[in-house]
Motif scaffolding. Structure first.
Motif, short mmCIF file in Angstrom:
data_model
loop_
_atom_site.label_atom_id
_atom_site.label_comp_id
_atom_site.label_asym_id
_atom_site.label_seq_id
_atom_site.Cartn_x
_atom_site.Cartn_y
_atom_site.Cartn_z
N VAL A 20 0.84 -1.20 0.00
CA VAL A 20 0.00 0.00 0.00
C VAL A 20 0.88 1.25 0.00
O VAL A 20 0.61 2.22 -0.73
N ARG A 21 1.94 1.25 0.79
CA ARG A 21 2.86 2.40 0.85
C ARG A 21 3.45 2.66 -0.53
O ARG A 21 3.47 3.79 -1.02
N ARG A 22 3.92 1.61 -1.18
CA ARG A 22 4.53 1.77 -2.50
C ARG A 22 3.52 2.26 -3.53
O ARG A 22 3.83 3.10 -4.36
N GLN A 23 2.32 1.70 -3.49
CA GLN A 23 1.30 2.12 -4.44
C GLN A 23 0.96 3.60 -4.24
O GLN A 23 0.77 4.33 -5.21
N ALA A 24 0.90 4.04 -2.99
CA ALA A 24 0.55 5.44 -2.69
C ALA A 24 1.59 6.42 -3.21
O ALA A 24 1.24 7.54 -3.60
N ILE A 25 2.85 6.01 -3.26
CA ILE A 25 3.90 6.94 -3.71
C ILE A 25 4.38 6.62 -5.13
O ILE A 25 5.29 7.28 -5.64
N GLY A 26 3.77 5.63 -5.76
CA GLY A 26 4.14 5.29 -7.14
C GLY A 26 5.46 4.58 -7.27
O GLY A 26 6.13 4.67 -8.31
N LEU A 27 5.85 3.85 -6.25
CA LEU A 27 7.12 3.12 -6.28
C LEU A 27 6.85 1.65 -6.61
O LEU A 27 6.14 0.97 -5.87
N GLY A 28 7.40 1.20 -7.70
CA GLY A 28 7.26 -0.21 -8.10
C GLY A 28 8.39 -1.03 -7.53
O GLY A 28 8.85 -0.80 -6.41
N HIS A 29 8.86 -1.99 -8.33
CA HIS A 29 9.95 -2.83 -7.84
C HIS A 29 11.28 -2.11 -8.00
O HIS A 29 11.46 -1.28 -8.89
N VAL A 30 12.19 -2.40 -7.09
CA VAL A 30 13.53 -1.80 -7.09
C VAL A 30 14.49 -2.87 -7.59
O VAL A 30 14.60 -3.94 -6.99
N GLY A 66 12.62 8.00 -4.90
CA GLY A 66 11.85 8.49 -3.76
C GLY A 66 11.11 7.36 -3.08
O GLY A 66 10.59 6.46 -3.74
N GLY A 67 11.08 7.40 -1.75
CA GLY A 67 10.37 6.38 -1.00
C GLY A 67 11.23 5.21 -0.55
O GLY A 67 10.76 4.34 0.16
N VAL A 68 12.50 5.20 -0.99
CA VAL A 68 13.40 4.11 -0.60
C VAL A 68 14.11 4.45 0.71
O VAL A 68 14.18 3.63 1.62
N VAL A 69 14.63 5.66 0.79
CA VAL A 69 15.29 6.14 2.00
C VAL A 69 14.86 7.60 2.23
O VAL A 69 14.42 8.28 1.30
N ARG A 70 15.03 8.05 3.45
CA ARG A 70 14.80 9.46 3.77
C ARG A 70 16.12 9.98 4.36
O ARG A 70 16.64 9.42 5.32
N VAL A 71 16.63 11.03 3.74
CA VAL A 71 17.82 11.69 4.26
C VAL A 71 17.36 13.02 4.83
O VAL A 71 16.81 13.86 4.12
N ALA A 72 17.53 13.15 6.14
CA ALA A 72 17.08 14.36 6.83
C ALA A 72 18.13 14.76 7.84
O ALA A 72 18.50 13.95 8.71
N GLY A 73 18.62 15.99 7.72
CA GLY A 73 19.64 16.46 8.64
C GLY A 73 20.88 15.60 8.53
O GLY A 73 21.44 15.41 7.46
#
Length: 183
Positions: A20-30, A66-73
């Motif tokens: 569901v998370r992947r579908q919501a952000i348009g991320l298919g298979h990596v 996008g949606g694989v990792v989050r880089v923050a600070g």
């Protein structure tokens, strides 16, 4: 699905939350083995100091979709996890030797079995050979075969980046019918 130059049915479970998370952000298979290899060393959902990630691996992470990792600070957080878990590969073979060979292609990833129309004349010897390799055997029409030898679980199996890429390709086929011929 077509994989390893053979037609196979990959029985799998789906992690619905990740799907569901992947579908919501348009991320298919990596499909990037390098990216999946780096991700294997990061915990899911837990920020890791960027300073603890070496420069080549950080470069790989910064190129991730996008949606694989989050880089923050000063931290990087792995968001991606395997969305499917393959549990059995079933190969439909026209002959005994082809079945053994084709099912063997999956040995590093999951338990496997093949389906043939009938056992060869030397059925005890043939089943002993399949058992030696841990390959299950079913006999009969593809729509209703009878299992004559259960597949064995993989001994001492540990997930690898190649296994994760296999999972991603199964997911790609499951969701979009994408070809996964070259693993």
């Amino acid at each position: 699905m077509r994989i390893f130059n053979t037609d196979a049915t990959i029985v799998h479970t789906t992690h619905e939350g990740e799907h569901v998370r992947r579908q919501a952000i348009g991320l298919g298979h990596v499909n990037s083995l390098a990216l999946l290899d780096v991700l294997m060393d990061l915990p899911v959902g837990t920020p890791v100091p960027i300073s603890s990630v070496d420069t080549p691996n950080l470069r790989v992470l910064r190129k991730a979709p996008g949606g694989v990792v989050r880089v923050a600070g000063s931290a990087v957080t792995r968001l991606l996890m395997p969305v499917v878990t393959p549990v059995l590969a079933v190969v439909y073979a026209s002959g005994w030797r082809d079945g053994l060979a084709d099912a063997s292609e999956f040995a590093s990833y999951l338990p496997r079995m093949f389906v043939v129309d009938e056992l060869p004349g030397n059925s005890d010897e043939a089943l002993a050979e399949a058992s030696w390799y841990g390959i299950g055997v079913a006999v009969g029409p593809p729509s209703a075969p009878a299992i004559v030898l259960e597949p064995e679980p993989l001994p001492d199996w540990q997930p690898t980046a190649a296994w994760w890429r296999f999972c991603e390709r199964v997911y790609g086929f499951h969701v979009h019918g994408e070809s996964v011929a070259h693993v």
